[in-house]
Design an enzyme around this catalytic site. Structure first.
Site, PDB file in Angstrom:
ATOM      1  N   ASP A   1       0.793  -1.020   0.016  1.00  0.00           N
ATOM      2  CA  ASP A   1      -0.197  -0.047   0.076  1.00  0.00           C
ATOM      3  C   ASP A   1       0.890   1.416  -0.040  1.00  0.00           C
ATOM      4  OD1 ASP A   1       0.852  -0.988   2.558  1.00  0.00           O
ATOM      5  OD2 ASP A   1      -0.233   0.922   3.331  1.00  0.00           O
ATOM      6  N   GLU A   2       0.160   2.438  -0.304  1.00  0.00           N
ATOM      7  CA  GLU A   2       0.909   3.747  -0.055  1.00  0.00           C
ATOM      8  C   GLU A   2       2.227   3.890  -0.604  1.00  0.00           C
ATOM      9  OE1 GLU A   2      -2.182   5.331   3.225  1.00  0.00           O
ATOM     10  OE2 GLU A   2      -0.105   4.362   3.859  1.00  0.00           O
ATOM     11  N   CYS A   3       2.326   3.259  -1.863  1.00  0.00           N
ATOM     12  CA  CYS A   3       3.897   3.192  -2.476  1.00  0.00           C
ATOM     13  C   CYS A   3       4.096   4.494  -3.579  1.00  0.00           C
ATOM     14  CB  CYS A   3       4.361   2.111  -2.965  1.00  0.00           C
ATOM     15  SG  CYS A   3       6.006   2.088  -3.666  1.00  0.00           S
TER      16      CYS A   3
END
Length: 556
Positions: free
Chosen positions: A345-347
């Site tokens: 996530d959230e990369c």
């Protein structure tokens, strides 16, 4: 005069409904089980446990012995009774039988009379779930750690047939933003077991700290566990630099491999699987601080001291994959379950976009863009784990650029990711933030401790339906269950963890276990009033909002 029959009918209806509600309330008081069983038939009488009560095991099964041992160990400190085993008594016995004819792995049946408690299940896991039901039917004083006199250790007569609606019933804990010791992790697992959860998702690595010992890379804990200080208040990556506030205190904490093995065994004895999470390719600052060669800029880096999403992520290069495969090899050795959570996530892609290594890698491997590069990253890790006999779980961002073939998706940014994954015939765990993020406020924020935001009450969680309406009956089979997540940016103590999780976790327990047509929120609250006394004895710092609401309603 014509109105008289209608009036009489109206009075009879009101009287009947009142009688039904009164009977249901009486049932809830006598059988305050959470989550609510699928079928419960009340019976008159009770079974009383005393010093002469004995256990009958009709199967020579080691896991069944473990499950029953939990029960005998539970009741001995408070009752003073050390229950022995027998093979030929027909009264004052608790009998456990494994029945391979049952369909569900966690299905159980209980028949309680004044002479005998008969427990049947397909597996030892089902027997353990049955034991939690018996535990909840005993007086709350059974949870005490010293002998308690003047208590009648009775279980009301009943016939129960029960099995879970969903196979996956999870609760998560972030130990990276704030660290919690092993004794608390065990308490957390005990509470999961009490309410029939079967999965603990242990979030072990983050920008703000690396919390698991890896022998091959000691700097992950000698360096990566430390941050120089911690944000005060709502200080995030979006906060202007001049407005950021910190406490000036170094922060640390990690689990040794011996401690992890101890916790894993503790969970196994309670028939709970632990899923470890090792974040990649983002949320990697703690690892990059320890080993800066793994980042795109090569550092220097610093373990994050405030919250948010950071641009520095793992560089996509062969040395990074070697590092991660070595880390995961040690993780696999510690955690015997089939799933490894790899984040995803959230990369942010900004470092990759400007990284010569990443751009060259994309060209060499015919990868069209940075979203496809993330997909490549996840799929390469998946192939490694599959070769080791494990499967991956990732947050719903792993859908971007094409989903790894055998991946399970955790749908957190709403329900859309879960719908998309199920339509592609991938297993899905539903954990949408509006319903399943327990770091949200649960009452008037002016009267509550600082939280990340949101507003997620017990009633809202209880009303959640994990299977989206957009799915066909066949697609719905890929929804394996739901999970609640507790992110710990604003949660620094074990007492605060308990306050945010309970009783909201009990509401989700019933969402996961009980058929949706059998659920009723007011009925749930009545049963919780009884189980709250158990939480009191267990010294759980649960939130009491729904008890206050009930008291106010009753007073009116």
């Amino acid at each position: 005069m014509k109105l008289k029959p209608l009036f009489i009918y109206f009075l009879l209806t009101i009287t009947t409904l009142s009688s039904v509600f009164a009977q249901q309330s009486k049932t809830n008081d006598r059988y305050p089980i959470i989550p609510k069983p699928q079928n419960l038939i009340p019976r008159k009488g009770e079974f009383v446990i005393n010093a002469q009560t004995q256990i009958v095991l009709n199967n020579d099964d080691e896991q069944l012995k473990t499950a029953v041992g939990f029960f005998t160990d539970l009741i001995e400190p408070s009752t003073g009774f050390k229950l022995g085993y027998t093979s030929n008594k027909d009264k004052n016995v608790i009998v456990f039988t494994l029945d391979p004819g049952m369909k569900n792995e966690e299905e159980y049946r209980i028949a309680v009379s004044s002479k005998i408690i008969d427990v049947r299940s397909k597996t030892a896991a089902g027997a353990f779930r049955a034991i939690q039901t018996l535990r909840q039917l005993l007086p709350a004083a059974v949870e005490q750690k010293q002998v308690t006199s003047a208590v009648k250790w009775s279980i009301p007569a009943v016939v129960i047939s029960d099995n879970p609606r969903f196979d996956y019933r999870g609760l998560h804990l972030d130990v990276c933003r704030h660290f919690f010791p092993t004794e608390f992790i065990k308490k957390y697992i005990d509470l999961l077991a009490l309410f029939k959860f079967n999965t603990f998702h242990w979030h072990l690595t983050e920008d703000q700290g690396w919390r698991i010992e890896i022998k091959k890379y000691p700097k992950l804990t000698t360096v990566g566990q430390w941050r120089p200080e911690t944000a005060v208040g709502r200080t995030t990556t979006d906060t202007p630099i001049m407005d950021r506030k910190y406490d000036g205190q170094p922060y640390q904490g990690f689990y040794t491999q011996d401690e992890i093995r101890e916790v894993v065994k503790y969970a196994q004895d309670r028939f709970i699987t632990i899923i470890p999470e090792i974040e990649m390719p983002g949320h990697a600052l703690a690892a990059l601080t320890a080993y800066p060669e793994l980042g795109c800029t090569k550092g220097p880096y610093e373990v994050a001291k405030h919250w948010g999403v950071f641009n520095d992520v793992f560089c996509v290069q062969d040395t990074t994959f070697t590092f991660l495969q070595n880390v995961l090899t040690e993780v696999i050795d510690l955690f015997p379950g089939k799933y490894i959570h790899i984040g995803g996530d959230e990369c942010p892609k900004v470092r990759w976009e400007h990284c010569a290594h990443c751009q060259a890698f994309m060209k060499e491997n015919n990868i069209k863009d940075e979203h496809a590069l993330q997909s490549y990253f996840i799929q390469r890790i998946e192939k490694f784990l599959n070769a080791k006999g494990r499967q991956i779980i990732g947050w719903d961002e792993i859908l971007e650029g094409g989903l790894a073939p055998n991946a399970t998706v955790m749908s957190w940014r709403g329900i859309e990711g879960g719908i998309a994954a199920a339509k592609e015939k991938h297993d899905v765990i539903m954990t949408p933030s509006p319903y399943c993020y327990f770091d949200h406020y649960q009452a008037d924020r002016e009267k509550e401790p600082l939280a990340i935001g949101g507003f997620t009450t017990v009633e809202k969680i209880y009303g959640y339906e994990p299977v989206p309406e957009a799915l066909t009956r066949e697609e719905a089979k890929y929804i394996k269950g739901a999970q609640a997540n507790l992110w710990s940016e604003y949660i620094g103590t074990t007492e605060h963890v308990e306050y945010m999780v309970f009783p909201r976790a009990l509401a989700l327990a019933e969402v996961n276990w009980t058929k949706k047509e059998s659920k009723n929120y007011n009925d749930f609250v009545e049963r919780f009033q009884k189980q709250a006394k158990r939480l009191d004895v267990l010294n759980v710092n649960y939130a009491k909002h729904i008890l206050k609401t009930t008291s106010t309603t009753t007073a009116k």
